[in-house]
Design a protein around this motif. Structure first.
Motif, PDB file in Angstrom:
ATOM      1  N   CYS A 146       0.849  -1.188   0.000  1.00  0.00           N
ATOM      2  CA  CYS A 146       0.000   0.000   0.000  1.00  0.00           C
ATOM      3  C   CYS A 146       0.886   1.240   0.000  1.00  0.00           C
ATOM      4  CB  CYS A 146      -0.927  -0.001   1.216  1.00  0.00           C
ATOM      5  SG  CYS A 146      -2.039  -1.428   1.258  1.00  0.00           S
ATOM      6  N   PRO A 147       0.751   2.101  -1.015  1.00  0.00           N
ATOM      7  CA  PRO A 147       1.655   3.245  -1.166  1.00  0.00           C
ATOM      8  C   PRO A 147       1.485   4.308  -0.074  1.00  0.00           C
ATOM      9  CG  PRO A 147      -0.116   3.361  -2.768  1.00  0.00           C
ATOM     10  CD  PRO A 147      -0.275   2.053  -2.035  1.00  0.00           C
ATOM     11  N   ASN A 148       2.429   5.213  -0.079  1.00  0.00           N
ATOM     12  CA  ASN A 148       2.411   6.393   0.787  1.00  0.00           C
ATOM     13  C   ASN A 148       2.630   6.086   2.260  1.00  0.00           C
ATOM     14  OD1 ASN A 148       1.843   8.034  -1.503  1.00  0.00           O
ATOM     15  ND2 ASN A 148      -0.301   7.420  -1.337  1.00  0.00           N
ATOM     16  N   ALA A 149       3.508   5.128   2.554  1.00  0.00           N
ATOM     17  CA  ALA A 149       3.866   4.846   3.947  1.00  0.00           C
ATOM     18  C   ALA A 149       4.623   6.047   4.514  1.00  0.00           C
ATOM     19  CB  ALA A 149       4.728   3.591   4.041  1.00  0.00           C
ATOM     20  N   LEU A 150       4.452   6.298   5.779  1.00  0.00           N
ATOM     21  CA  LEU A 150       5.150   7.391   6.440  1.00  0.00           C
ATOM     22  C   LEU A 150       6.657   7.202   6.272  1.00  0.00           C
ATOM     23  CD1 LEU A 150       4.779   9.912   8.207  1.00  0.00           C
ATOM     24  CD2 LEU A 150       4.941   8.433  10.195  1.00  0.00           C
ATOM     25  N   GLY A 151       7.345   8.162   5.733  1.00  0.00           N
ATOM     26  CA  GLY A 151       8.784   8.062   5.498  1.00  0.00           C
ATOM     27  C   GLY A 151       9.134   7.538   4.111  1.00  0.00           C
ATOM     28  N   GLY A 152       8.124   7.181   3.319  1.00  0.00           N
ATOM     29  CA  GLY A 152       8.357   6.740   1.957  1.00  0.00           C
ATOM     30  C   GLY A 152       8.124   5.264   1.744  1.00  0.00           C
ATOM     31  N   GLY A 153       7.951   4.897   0.497  1.00  0.00           N
ATOM     32  CA  GLY A 153       7.719   3.511   0.135  1.00  0.00           C
ATOM     33  C   GLY A 153       6.285   3.080   0.391  1.00  0.00           C
ATOM     34  N   SER A 154       6.078   1.773   0.379  1.00  0.00           N
ATOM     35  CA  SER A 154       4.761   1.181   0.575  1.00  0.00           C
ATOM     36  C   SER A 154       4.795   0.231   1.762  1.00  0.00           C
ATOM     37  CB  SER A 154       4.352   0.383  -0.672  1.00  0.00           C
ATOM     38  OG  SER A 154       4.240   1.224  -1.785  1.00  0.00           O
ATOM     39  N   SER A 155       3.734   0.241   2.556  1.00  0.00           N
ATOM     40  CA  SER A 155       3.623  -0.683   3.688  1.00  0.00           C
ATOM     41  C   SER A 155       3.105  -2.026   3.182  1.00  0.00           C
ATOM     42  CB  SER A 155       2.700  -0.116   4.767  1.00  0.00           C
ATOM     43  OG  SER A 155       1.425   0.193   4.212  1.00  0.00           O
ATOM     44  N   ILE A 156       3.455  -3.103   3.888  1.00  0.00           N
ATOM     45  CA  ILE A 156       3.113  -4.458   3.458  1.00  0.00           C
ATOM     46  C   ILE A 156       1.993  -5.025   4.333  1.00  0.00           C
ATOM     47  CG2 ILE A 156       4.012  -6.789   3.056  1.00  0.00           C
ATOM     48  CD1 ILE A 156       5.222  -4.525   1.265  1.00  0.00           C
ATOM     49  N   TRP A 157       0.995  -5.579   3.670  1.00  0.00           N
ATOM     50  CA  TRP A 157      -0.182  -6.157   4.306  1.00  0.00           C
ATOM     51  C   TRP A 157      -0.477  -7.505   3.660  1.00  0.00           C
ATOM     52  CZ3 TRP A 157      -3.262  -2.851   7.608  1.00  0.00           C
ATOM     53  CH2 TRP A 157      -2.793  -1.525   7.675  1.00  0.00           C
ATOM     54  N   GLU A 159      -2.954  -9.969   1.632  1.00  0.00           N
ATOM     55  CA  GLU A 159      -4.044  -9.766   0.682  1.00  0.00           C
ATOM     56  C   GLU A 159      -5.352 -10.125   1.362  1.00  0.00           C
ATOM     57  OE1 GLU A 159      -3.565 -10.518  -3.830  1.00  0.00           O
ATOM     58  OE2 GLU A 159      -2.515 -12.132  -2.800  1.00  0.00           O
ATOM     59  N   GLY A 160      -6.451  -9.646   0.815  1.00  0.00           N
ATOM     60  CA  GLY A 160      -7.758 -10.053   1.313  1.00  0.00           C
ATOM     61  C   GLY A 160      -8.618  -8.911   1.795  1.00  0.00           C
ATOM     62  N   VAL A 161      -8.030  -7.818   2.247  1.00  0.00           N
ATOM     63  CA  VAL A 161      -8.806  -6.663   2.681  1.00  0.00           C
ATOM     64  C   VAL A 161      -8.551  -5.544   1.682  1.00  0.00           C
ATOM     65  CG1 VAL A 161      -9.119  -4.917   4.479  1.00  0.00           C
ATOM     66  CG2 VAL A 161      -8.703  -7.291   5.126  1.00  0.00           C
ATOM     67  N   THR A 162      -9.617  -5.018   1.110  1.00  0.00           N
ATOM     68  CA  THR A 162      -9.489  -3.881   0.208  1.00  0.00           C
ATOM     69  C   THR A 162      -9.295  -2.628   1.049  1.00  0.00           C
ATOM     70  OG1 THR A 162     -10.960  -4.984  -1.347  1.00  0.00           O
ATOM     71  CG2 THR A 162     -10.616  -2.623  -1.667  1.00  0.00           C
ATOM     72  N   ASN A 163      -8.323  -1.821   0.713  1.00  0.00           N
ATOM     73  CA  ASN A 163      -8.018  -0.578   1.434  1.00  0.00           C
ATOM     74  C   ASN A 163      -7.742  -0.810   2.922  1.00  0.00           C
ATOM     75  OD1 ASN A 163      -8.512   0.774  -1.014  1.00  0.00           O
ATOM     76  ND2 ASN A 163     -10.673   1.003  -0.522  1.00  0.00           N
ATOM     77  N   PRO A 164      -6.826  -1.729   3.256  1.00  0.00           N
ATOM     78  CA  PRO A 164      -6.541  -1.986   4.678  1.00  0.00           C
ATOM     79  C   PRO A 164      -5.977  -0.753   5.372  1.00  0.00           C
ATOM     80  CG  PRO A 164      -4.830  -2.941   3.304  1.00  0.00           C
ATOM     81  CD  PRO A 164      -5.889  -2.432   2.380  1.00  0.00           C
ATOM     82  N   GLY A 165      -6.418  -0.531   6.589  1.00  0.00           N
ATOM     83  CA  GLY A 165      -5.941   0.612   7.361  1.00  0.00           C
ATOM     84  C   GLY A 165      -6.267   1.946   6.719  1.00  0.00           C
ATOM     85  N   GLY A 166      -7.265   1.982   5.837  1.00  0.00           N
ATOM     86  CA  GLY A 166      -7.638   3.218   5.165  1.00  0.00           C
ATOM     87  C   GLY A 166      -6.755   3.540   3.967  1.00  0.00           C
ATOM     88  N   ASN A 167      -5.831   2.651   3.631  1.00  0.00           N
ATOM     89  CA  ASN A 167      -4.970   2.864   2.469  1.00  0.00           C
ATOM     90  C   ASN A 167      -5.754   2.611   1.193  1.00  0.00           C
ATOM     91  OD1 ASN A 167      -2.132   3.231   3.560  1.00  0.00           O
ATOM     92  ND2 ASN A 167      -2.756   1.370   4.620  1.00  0.00           N
ATOM     93  N   SER A 168      -5.349   3.252   0.107  1.00  0.00           N
ATOM     94  CA  SER A 168      -5.947   2.966  -1.194  1.00  0.00           C
ATOM     95  C   SER A 168      -4.824   2.766  -2.199  1.00  0.00           C
ATOM     96  CB  SER A 168      -6.864   4.115  -1.629  1.00  0.00           C
ATOM     97  OG  SER A 168      -6.122   5.316  -1.736  1.00  0.00           O
TER      98      SER A 168
END
Length: 190
Positions: A146-157, A159-168
């Motif tokens: 999921c893009p736009n992790a704090l400090g750059g890059g993408s956070s890893i989750w 699969e299975g939840v669309t928009n986990p943690g409010g990410n898109s």
């Protein structure tokens, strides 16, 4: 094994796979890094990183302390538990699939306790050489970035939840395990 093959088959159109099947030669205790595979994206041939208690990809730097400068994390498996390749204290990876966690993948250091609802004992490298998370039914579950992790890059989750943690804009990827011939222990940020 049939469930694993089905999962890989459904993931194949979205994720690039090696030209020939990869045979896993990684055993418990072997050190490996994880290469992300997703053709047509900035995830293709990137490596997982460990930053501030979570996994990321494509961050500018992971802030680890190693003997040399590396910008990827090294892992090892032990009876289904996934650890960062560190000296003491150990750093263990876990998944939180609860309603609050939504599949977030994080790690704890030493005596720290994972969050309530954490699962930490069903990671595996499947017959095709990919790191997966196995649920209680034995089904292999893949990962998403999921893009736009704090400090750059993408956070890893998971699969299975669309928009986990409010990410898109999250992108599923295949996680290929690559054994390290000369592993290096690092200390990863907490």
């Amino acid at each position: 094994m049939a469930a694993a093959a089905a999962t890989i088959a459904t993931a194949a159109p979205a994720c690039a796979a090696p030209a020939a099947p990869v045979t896993s030669t990684i055993s418990d205790g072997d050190v490996f890094r994880v290469q992300t595979l997703r053709s047509g994206s900035d995830l293709q041939f990137a490596s997982l990183q460990a930053i501030k208690g979570g996994l990321r990809v494509n961050a500018p730097e992971q802030g680890s302390t190693c003997g040399s400068e590396v910008n990827y994390a090294s892992f090892k498996l032990s009876n289904g538990s996934l650890f960062l390749n560190t000296a003491h204290p150990s750093q263990q990876i876990y998944v939180n699939r609860s309603g609050m966690g939504q599949g977030i993948i994080q790690y704890v250091t030493g005596a720290q306790q994972p969050t309530k609802g954490a699962e930490a004992t069903t990671f595996a490298i499947n017959d095709s050489g990919y790191l997966v998370f196995r649920d209680q039914t034995g089904e292999d579950i893949g990962f998403q970035a999921c893009p736009n992790a704090l400090g750059g890059g993408s956070s890893i989750w998971l699969e299975g939840v669309t928009n986990p943690g409010g990410n898109s804009g999250c992108i599923p990827f295949t996680a290929r395990a690559q054994k390290e011939d000369t592993p290096e222990q690092c200390s990863y940020s907490q």
